[in-house]
Enzyme design. Structure first.
Site, PDB file in Angstrom:
ATOM      1  N   ASP A  84     -10.177  -1.327   7.445  1.00  0.00           N
ATOM      2  CA  ASP A  84      -9.212  -1.785   6.463  1.00  0.00           C
ATOM      3  C   ASP A  84      -8.280  -2.784   7.158  1.00  0.00           C
ATOM      4  OD1 ASP A  84      -7.777  -1.963   4.127  1.00  0.00           O
ATOM      5  OD2 ASP A  84      -6.578  -0.182   4.493  1.00  0.00           O
ATOM      6  N   ASP A 131      -7.420   4.479   4.242  1.00  0.00           N
ATOM      7  CA  ASP A 131      -6.229   5.303   4.066  1.00  0.00           C
ATOM      8  C   ASP A 131      -6.070   5.822   2.646  1.00  0.00           C
ATOM      9  OD1 ASP A 131      -5.663   2.958   2.803  1.00  0.00           O
ATOM     10  OD2 ASP A 131      -3.892   2.447   3.983  1.00  0.00           O
ATOM     11  N   ASP A 189     -10.932   4.898  -0.465  1.00  0.00           N
ATOM     12  CA  ASP A 189     -11.763   4.823   0.729  1.00  0.00           C
ATOM     13  C   ASP A 189     -12.572   6.105   0.960  1.00  0.00           C
ATOM     14  OD1 ASP A 189     -10.751   2.250   1.515  1.00  0.00           O
ATOM     15  OD2 ASP A 189      -8.926   3.244   2.173  1.00  0.00           O
TER      16      ASP A 189
END
Length: 907
Positions: free
Chosen positions: A335, A639, A643
């Site tokens: 990310d 996070d 995800d």
């Protein structure tokens, strides 16, 4: 409204206007009636996520024993029981039970990921029903309900907004968008990603500002949150590369042991004519010699030590096998926000009418200089820059403060970036506000797209400062501020600079001022129409972490590809990627483009593209699957709840510990305590070290088993007295595994460990080189042990003395070979090689008294049939050990000087 059917197919609600949604769902301004709610609740069910069907605890526990490693342990326990060694039987059985219990606990933790997602649903909702506002349990919501949202509320279901006032929603957990999203009631394109559907508010997201009313369009499992929950339930956890390799190795070893044992039994009884009972004990001795009883225990210890070392690097391991899997990772999908970047908005560029200034420093730390054409400048020498910075500090509702040595922003991150800019230029917010007190203000509103404040300077003169979207501020300005004062506005110049700044991935904000007060006693919108002077365009970005830049470089040198998968905009992702050396010179692919690709096309795309933007949960999951189908071992960071499916599917799921949702953490194998990509690179290093140590242990352990097995086989072939009894074989295995072999678990990482490429995912645990090394050392150990046994027997010695010599020869050879095993190829004939691992020296020191007790202690002699040895006998034993050590070092020396052989040895 009663009994009117809802549409049979779910429309794309974000493409419909509020009026069309009201008509489709038969929801008027007074909301649904009580009778209609009851009917729809019966039709659609409660607004909650159904718990998954789960196996009972007893079945889950029994299934933990369905593991090749536990089969090996249980097989060894059965052999120990057949030999009457009940202590060994109890220890081995306890090891199997403990391993099963650990697996049982971990499986329960994995299932908690689904519970974490269900916990995100809001427990209460404010609705309008029967024309009245009321608060209800969110589980009672149905499609068509009118829900009222306010600041601090968690959105209770998927809503199509029909009225909105300054609504901002934190959607990072669902979309990955780094800043709160401003909502409106407008329609969006059908293929718009979740983050661009500004007329929708999704279940589980958080209202951070404003108010709105929305119509429920999806509840329970049909919400975007529910779809993620369904994806999670459909994803099976993959076996790690090591477990797959050990499983294959264990099967082959078990088949080999059974095959050789059966052939030996048939050979001895039918050809040599030995009694079946005698041959059975010989075969048991052979099986006991060949089974690596210590492998499961050493694997667990080595992995556990890796967990401890990773924890010191801020990487918390939730599943033990993930330690080793990190060492075999070929791709890391990360990310962007907070992992590769600081999650602290920073002004990097200030564009004035005649100059473009670069701002140094990163994050909220108020340190950094201002430069023009590469040279540092004094802000006071540039009036437009100085006034623009003052405007950013005064037209601001955020607060910058230091807490425990860390600078933090209270309020909007973009406004915080302007305060940090001011602090770098020497404009203290407190002093600036004291010198130029605020008289009135117009707060930011999405329909106006600006914020304005009215101040008096130290001379009592009025100033109005305004900041907002560049295109909106340009409409309000007639002039621009130059070095010599106001001048005619050059609209084309500002538009070019805006385009150039945006192309660098920076978010744009314009600052302007008017040296006069409002028409009335208060600041009003009528005062904002014209007469302003444009001061500057400010370029703001969440900059990459310096340590992440170094970590990405380390990964590239280690042969690991790093890909960025983010919910942020493509331009921002590409700009940050370029600063991190991710995807340089390559295009960024968006979620909308991924959606129209078939699986074969996506597999080709992931090979050449490293930056993916505006990615939804489905896109992230497909990307991970495409890479795995292409033979990659994938680590995925994340996070948000969006995800979670990809984290669960990845070979190693990595969740953020500071800002990660519980759903992400529960789906992950590892949690980063500091949310820092550099911790992943450090964990990869530890994972490689763990795998190296496991290989070293296997290379150390198998020759022990092989040497013992060859001694037994030779005795059967040549009709010799058995040189090693089954009890003595188990003693050797216990001593070498529990004392000597354990020391290799503490072996530090080799210096060049991150200069290697990842090992191929399909690579066997034992390569051709490993087989050669095992055979060579096994033959050397057999030569020493069998040679001493035959020497003693031919010289008229007792069988007890001969066997004691053979046992000590094997153990002595293992002591010396333990030093060889500290490095697979490098020489250990140096200070580091001989003394670099204190645990190796400690293990040898512990093994020596054990062997002395085996040889001289009367009670041990009674158990194992051993006897006293003379000083001359010990010199022979020492010679057997030195034979192994010297030949093993010579073999390494030859391989190091043969490049092809060295490459084969490294795998």
């Amino acid at each position: 409204m009663k009994d009117r059917p809802l549409p049979p197919h779910t429309p794309a609600w974000h493409t419909l206007s509020p009026g069309e949604v009201e008509q489709t769902l038969h929801s008027g301004s007074g909301g649904l009636s009580t009778e209609e709610v009851a009917r729809r609740l019966e039709e659609h069910g409660p607004n909650r996520l159904a718990p998954p069907k789960r196996r009972g605890p007893l079945l889950r526990l029994l299934l933990q024993f369905h593991n090749i490693l536990l089969y090996v342990i249980l097989g060894a326990a059965v052999i120990a029981a057949l030999l009457g060694h009940w202590v060994d039987f109890g220890v081995l059985l306890a090891a199997a039970v403990i391993n099963a219990i650990i697996g049982f606990i971990q499986e329960g933790k994995a299932e908690a990921a689904l519970d974490a997602i269900r916990a995100m649903l809001s427990p209460h909702a404010t609705v309008i029903r029967d024309g009245r506002r009321r608060e209800i349990d969110a589980a009672e919501l149905v499609p068509g309900d009118r829900v009222v949202l306010g600041s601090g509320d968690r959105v209770p279901a998927d809503l199509r907004l029909v009225a909105s006032r300054e609504l901002r929603v934190e959607e990072a957990a669902l979309t990955g968008e780094s800043l709160p999203v401003e909502k409106s009631c407008g329609e969006a394109a059908k293929d718009a990603p979740l983050g661009d559907r500004f007329g929708m508010a999704y279940s589980g997201t958080l209202v951070v500002y404003g108010q709105a009313t929305g119509i429920v369009v999806a509840t329970g499992a049909t919400t975007e949150l529910g779809k993620i929950n369904q994806m999670l339930k459909g994803i099976e956890n993959l076996a790690t590369p090591l477990l797959r390799q050990v499983d294959q190795f264990g099967r082959l070893l078990a088949l080999a042991i059974l095959g050789v044992s059966a052939l030996t039994f048939v050979f001895g009884t039918l050809w040599r004519g030995h009694p079946a009972a005698e041959m059975f004990m010989m075969v048991v001795a052979l099986a006991a010699a060949a089974i690596p009883e210590g492998l499961p225990a050493i694997m667990t210890v080595t992995l556990a030590l890796g967990v401890q070392r990773m924890a010191q690097r801020n990487a918390i391991i939730r599943r033990l096998p993930a330690v080793e899997t990190l060492g075999s990772v070929t791709v890391i999908c990360s990310d962007k926000t907070g992992t590769l970047t600081r999650n602290e908005m920073t002004v990097q560029r200030v564009v004035c009418a005649e100059q473009v200034f670069t701002v140094g420093g990163a994050g909220y730390q108020p340190q950094g200089d201002f430069s023009l054409d590469g040279r540092a400048v004094d802000v006071e020498h540039y009036p437009p820059l100085s006034l623009a910075i003052r405007a950013g500090v005064l037209c601001n509702d955020a607060r910058l403060h230091e807490e425990d040595g860390q600078w933090q922003v209270g309020g909007d991150p973009t406004e915080g970036a302007l305060l940090v800019l001011g602090a770098k230029a020497g404009f203290s917010q407190h002093l600036a506000e004291a010198a130029w007190p605020r008289r009135d203000s117009i707060p930011f509103e999405s329909q106006h797209r600006f914020m304005a404040t009215w101040h008096h300077d130290s001379d009592g003169a009025s100033w109005i400062f305004v900041k907002g979207a560049p295109e909106r501020i340009l409409e309000m300005c007639a002039t621009q501020m130059g070095q010599d004062g106001e001048q005619a506005l050059d609209v084309d110049h500002w538009r070019r600079m805006a385009t150039d700044t945006a192309a660098r991935g920076l978010r744009l904000l314009a600052l302007a001022c008017r040296h006069s007060g409002p028409q009335g006693s208060d600041l009003a919108f009528d005062d904002m129409n014209e007469g302003f002077s444009l001061l500057a365009l400010v370029g703001i970005i969440d900059p990459p972490r310096e340590e992440a830049i170094a970590a990405v470089d380390d990964c590239h040198r280690a042969g690991i590809n790093v890909k960025m998968i983010t919910g942020d905009h493509a331009e921002t992702a590409r700009a940050i990627g370029a600063q991190l050396a991710i995807g340089v010179g390559r295009p960024a692919v968006t979620g909308a483009e991924i959606a129209v690709m078939d699986d074969a096309t996506l597999r080709q795309v992931v090979r050449s593209v490293d930056v993916f933007a505006r990615a939804s949960p489905e896109h992230k999951l497909r990307l991970v699957q495409a890479m795995q189908d292409d033979g990659e071992v994938v680590a995925m960071t994340g996070d948000g709840v969006n995800d979670a499916p990809a984290l669960k599917r990845a070979d190693v799921g990595v969740a953020m510990g500071l800002k990660g949702t519980e759903a992400a953490k529960e789906s992950a194998d590892m949690v980063l305590a500091d949310d820092n990509f550099a911790s992943i690179a450090a964990a990869v290093r530890e994972g490689r070290a763990v795998y190296d140590n496991l290989k070293k242990f296997i290379l150390f352990m198998l020759p022990t088993n092989g040497g013992e097995a060859l001694v037994v086989i030779a005795a059967i072939l040549f009709e010799l007295t058995l040189p090693l009894t089954p009890a003595q074989v188990l003693w050797i295995n216990m001593v070498t595994s529990c004392t000597l072999g354990l020391a290799l678990a503490f072996e530090p990482a080799e210096r060049a460990i991150m200069a290697r490429r990842p090992r191929p995912p399909g690579q066997a645990l034992l390569s051709g080189f490993f087989v050669w090394r095992v055979l060579m050392v096994s033959l050397l150990m057999m030569t020493g042990a069998l040679g001493l046994f035959l020497w003693e027997m031919n010289n008229g010695g007792s069988v007890e003395t001969a066997r004691t010599l053979a046992v000590n020869a094997v153990v002595m050879a293992e002591m010396f070979y333990l030093l060889n095993s500290r490095s697979i190829l490098a020489s250990v004939l140096n200070r580091e090689g001989l003394t670099g691992n204190h645990y190796v020296l400690l293990a040898i020191a512990l093994c020596i008294p054990l062997q002395l007790a085996f040889t001289y202690a009367p009670f041990m002699q009674g158990i194992f049939g051993s006897t006293d040895l003379s000083a001359g006998d010990w010199l022979k034993v020492l010679g057997a050990g030195l034979l192994v050590f010297v030949v093993a070092e010579l073999e390494k020396w030859v391989i190091r000087r043969t490049p092809l052989a060295a490459r084969v040895a490294h795998g």
